[in-house]
Each structure stands twice: as C-alpha cells, then as structure tokens.
Design an enzyme around this catalytic site. Structure first.
Site, mmCIF file in Angstrom:
data_model
loop_
_atom_site.group_PDB
_atom_site.id
_atom_site.type_symbol
_atom_site.label_atom_id
_atom_site.label_comp_id
_atom_site.label_asym_id
_atom_site.label_seq_id
_atom_site.Cartn_x
_atom_site.Cartn_y
_atom_site.Cartn_z
ATOM 1 N N PRO A 88 0.786 -1.226 0.000
ATOM 2 C CA PRO A 88 0.000 0.000 0.000
ATOM 3 C C PRO A 88 0.825 1.288 0.000
ATOM 4 C CG PRO A 88 -0.154 -1.131 2.108
ATOM 5 C CD PRO A 88 0.500 -2.076 1.159
ATOM 6 N N ASN A 89 0.334 2.221 -0.776
ATOM 7 C CA ASN A 89 0.861 3.586 -0.890
ATOM 8 C C ASN A 89 2.140 3.687 -1.716
ATOM 9 O OD1 ASN A 89 -1.192 4.935 0.691
ATOM 10 N ND2 ASN A 89 -0.306 3.878 2.453
ATOM 11 N N ARG A 149 5.615 12.261 -2.980
ATOM 12 C CA ARG A 149 5.659 12.829 -1.624
ATOM 13 C C ARG A 149 6.809 12.182 -0.862
ATOM 14 N NH1 ARG A 149 0.686 11.098 1.101
ATOM 15 N NH2 ARG A 149 1.711 12.071 2.862
ATOM 16 N N TYR A 177 11.813 8.400 0.725
ATOM 17 C CA TYR A 177 11.656 7.351 -0.287
ATOM 18 C C TYR A 177 12.295 7.681 -1.637
ATOM 19 C CZ TYR A 177 8.305 5.620 3.135
ATOM 20 O OH TYR A 177 7.724 5.156 4.289
ATOM 21 N N ASN A 232 8.020 -5.821 -1.407
ATOM 22 C CA ASN A 232 8.026 -4.712 -0.456
ATOM 23 C C ASN A 232 6.583 -4.612 0.051
ATOM 24 O OD1 ASN A 232 8.011 -2.401 1.021
ATOM 25 N ND2 ASN A 232 9.097 -1.143 -0.487
ATOM 26 N N ALA A 266 3.413 -0.988 4.548
ATOM 27 C CA ALA A 266 2.929 -1.002 5.944
ATOM 28 C C ALA A 266 2.487 -2.392 6.397
ATOM 29 C CB ALA A 266 1.789 -0.001 6.101
ATOM 30 N N HIS A 284 4.509 -4.770 8.840
ATOM 31 C CA HIS A 284 4.477 -4.685 10.304
ATOM 32 C C HIS A 284 3.181 -5.213 10.910
ATOM 33 C CE1 HIS A 284 7.755 -2.161 9.097
ATOM 34 N NE2 HIS A 284 6.950 -1.286 8.531
ATOM 35 N N ASP A 293 1.738 -15.939 6.007
ATOM 36 C CA ASP A 293 1.216 -17.299 5.781
ATOM 37 C C ASP A 293 1.218 -17.650 4.295
ATOM 38 O OD1 ASP A 293 0.862 -17.651 8.474
ATOM 39 O OD2 ASP A 293 -1.313 -17.392 8.457
ATOM 40 N N GLU A 334 12.790 -9.777 0.735
ATOM 41 C CA GLU A 334 12.007 -8.642 1.255
ATOM 42 C C GLU A 334 12.813 -7.361 1.041
ATOM 43 O OE1 GLU A 334 11.217 -9.211 5.420
ATOM 44 O OE2 GLU A 334 10.466 -7.159 5.701
ATOM 45 N N HIS A 336 12.923 -3.068 1.558
ATOM 46 C CA HIS A 336 12.408 -1.789 2.060
ATOM 47 C C HIS A 336 13.301 -0.680 1.536
ATOM 48 C CE1 HIS A 336 9.579 -3.817 4.532
ATOM 49 N NE2 HIS A 336 10.545 -4.631 4.917
ATOM 50 N N ILE A 337 12.680 0.338 1.008
ATOM 51 C CA ILE A 337 13.425 1.469 0.448
ATOM 52 C C ILE A 337 14.174 2.183 1.567
ATOM 53 C CG2 ILE A 337 13.170 3.680 -0.751
ATOM 54 C CD1 ILE A 337 10.547 2.417 -1.994
ATOM 55 N N SER A 338 13.474 2.415 2.674
ATOM 56 C CA SER A 338 14.087 3.095 3.823
ATOM 57 C C SER A 338 14.673 2.047 4.778
ATOM 58 C CB SER A 338 13.032 3.937 4.552
ATOM 59 O OG SER A 338 12.007 3.103 5.078
ATOM 60 N N ARG A 375 14.042 3.959 11.909
ATOM 61 C CA ARG A 375 12.819 4.760 11.974
ATOM 62 C C ARG A 375 12.030 4.442 13.253
ATOM 63 N NH1 ARG A 375 9.848 4.598 6.332
ATOM 64 N NH2 ARG A 375 8.812 6.396 7.308
ATOM 65 N N ARG A 433 8.127 0.195 13.203
ATOM 66 C CA ARG A 433 8.593 -0.309 11.906
ATOM 67 C C ARG A 433 9.732 -1.334 12.065
ATOM 68 N NH1 ARG A 433 6.183 3.268 8.093
ATOM 69 N NH2 ARG A 433 5.908 5.332 9.007
HETATM 70 O O1 CA2 Z 1 10.839 1.643 3.336
HETATM 71 C C1 CA2 Z 1 9.946 0.980 2.784
HETATM 72 O O2 CA2 Z 1 10.052 0.550 1.641
HETATM 73 C C2 CA2 Z 1 8.624 0.744 3.511
HETATM 74 O O3 CA2 Z 1 8.205 -0.591 3.216
HETATM 75 C C3 CA2 Z 1 7.647 1.749 2.944
HETATM 76 C C4 CA2 Z 1 6.289 1.769 3.657
HETATM 77 C C5 CA2 Z 1 6.456 1.833 5.169
HETATM 78 O O4 CA2 Z 1 5.194 1.694 5.795
HETATM 79 C C6 CA2 Z 1 7.395 0.766 5.696
HETATM 80 O O5 CA2 Z 1 7.540 0.930 7.085
HETATM 81 C C7 CA2 Z 1 8.754 0.874 5.019
HETATM 82 C C8 CA2 Z 1 5.468 2.954 3.201
HETATM 83 C C9 CA2 Z 1 5.230 3.031 1.730
HETATM 84 C C10 CA2 Z 1 4.553 4.321 1.408
HETATM 85 O O6 CA2 Z 1 5.238 4.922 0.355
HETATM 86 C C11 CA2 Z 1 5.045 6.247 0.136
HETATM 87 C C12 CA2 Z 1 5.806 6.805 -0.858
HETATM 88 C C13 CA2 Z 1 5.688 8.141 -1.135
HETATM 89 C C14 CA2 Z 1 4.812 8.929 -0.432
HETATM 90 C C15 CA2 Z 1 4.040 8.363 0.558
HETATM 91 C C16 CA2 Z 1 4.152 7.025 0.842
#
Ligand code: CA2
Length: 145
Positions: free
Chosen positions: A11-12, A19, A24, A75, A78, A81, A88, A99, A101-103, A108, A112
């Site tokens: 998601p997102n 943003r 990211y 990836n 959210a 977590h 499963d 797996e 994660h960009i960040s 953080r 997370r």
């Molecule tokens: O660091 C990552 O790749 C995450 O999986 C990104 C998730 C976050 O909930 C994880 O803790 C770490 C969030 C993805 C949302 O991506 C956005 C990108 C641009 C603007 C807003 C959200």
C-alpha cells in the site's frame, strides 16, 4: 529457460516520487519498474511487477505464484508490520523470497522495526533506496543459479 520473478509492492507505494522524497527518493514506481525490467532482461529473468493497496490482493497474487513464478521480491510496505496473512501466503510458496524496504526501517519509528515477512524471507534489503529492488533481483538470479 527464463525464470519468472514476481515483484510485489504494498500500500501507498503507488505514491512513490510524489511525496516524502527525503525518505523514499524521487523515483516513481514506474521508474522502479523500468529499472527492474532493464536489469531483468540483462539477467534473463521475466518480470511480473505489481502494486496493490489491498492486503487480500497481495495474498491472492502470492498464492497464484505457486507453480507460476520461480521467486518473489516483495516490499509489503505497511503490511510488513501487521500482516500474518502475507506471511502465511509466503510460507506456502516454495521458491526464494527477498524482502525489500526502500528506507532503513530499523532507523525509523519502533513500530517499523518488526517485520512479520522476515520470518519467511530468505534475504532482507533495507535502506538502499529503490536500488534495493535491483539488489534483490541480482540476489534472486544468484540463488536460482
Ligand atoms: O521503506 C519501505 O520501503 C517501507 O516498506 C515503505 C512503507 C512503510 O510503511 C514501511 O515501514 C517501510 C510505506 C510506503 C509508502 O510509500 C510512500 C511513498 C511516497 C509517499 C508516501 C508514501
């Protein structure tokens, strides 16, 4: 024979590049897909790159990957977590799972720091920006031989 890799985004991640570039980066998800496709061609991998904001859709894609994909890069965003359902589904997939994660989730907020998916992942890449997807594909190519 070309190996098929399912790349899943949670998601997102469709908002990537629009943003929070300080967290990211500036690349859009389309940019990430294009970079993955270019590397996949180099590595003789076939790519199926998907994003969903819905947990059930991600679970369905993972279930469908049984018998149709050789490896999964995920990836879960959210859902990393929160989702026992994604864990499963991945647990009954036979091939390699990486797996991404960009960040760096460990630098953080504490919520997370825990990933349900890591209990199944063969490898975890975090904090390497969107380049992490390319590292994951290289690792998959290495693991598939
Ligand atoms: O660091 C990552 O790749 C995450 O999986 C990104 C998730 C976050 O909930 C994880 O803790 C770490 C969030 C993805 C949302 O991506 C956005 C990108 C641009 C603007 C807003 C959200």
């Amino acid at each position: 024979m070309s190996r098929k890799i399912l790349v899943l985004n949670g998601p997102n991640l469709n908002l990537l590049g629009t943003r929070e570039p300080e967290i990211y980066g500036a690349e859009t998800l389309d940019d990430v897909e294009a970079a993955c496709a270019a590397l996949a061609a180099e590595l003789s991998l076939t790519l199926d790159f998907q994003q969903s904001n819905h947990e059930g859709q991600l679970v369905t894609w993972i279930q469908e990957a049984r018998g149709t994909a050789d490896a999964i890069v995920i990836n879960p965003a959210a859902y990393t977590h929160t989702s026992v359902a994604i864990l499963d589904a991945l647990s009954v997939f036979d091939g390699p799972v990486i797996e991404v994660h960009i960040s760096n989730i460990h630098r953080r907020e504490s919520f997370r720091h825990h990933s349900y998916v890591s209990a199944r992942a063969d490898g975890v890449i975090a904090g390497c920006g969107t380049h992490g997807y390319l590292l994951a594909l290289r690792q998959i190519a290495h693991m598939l031989g």
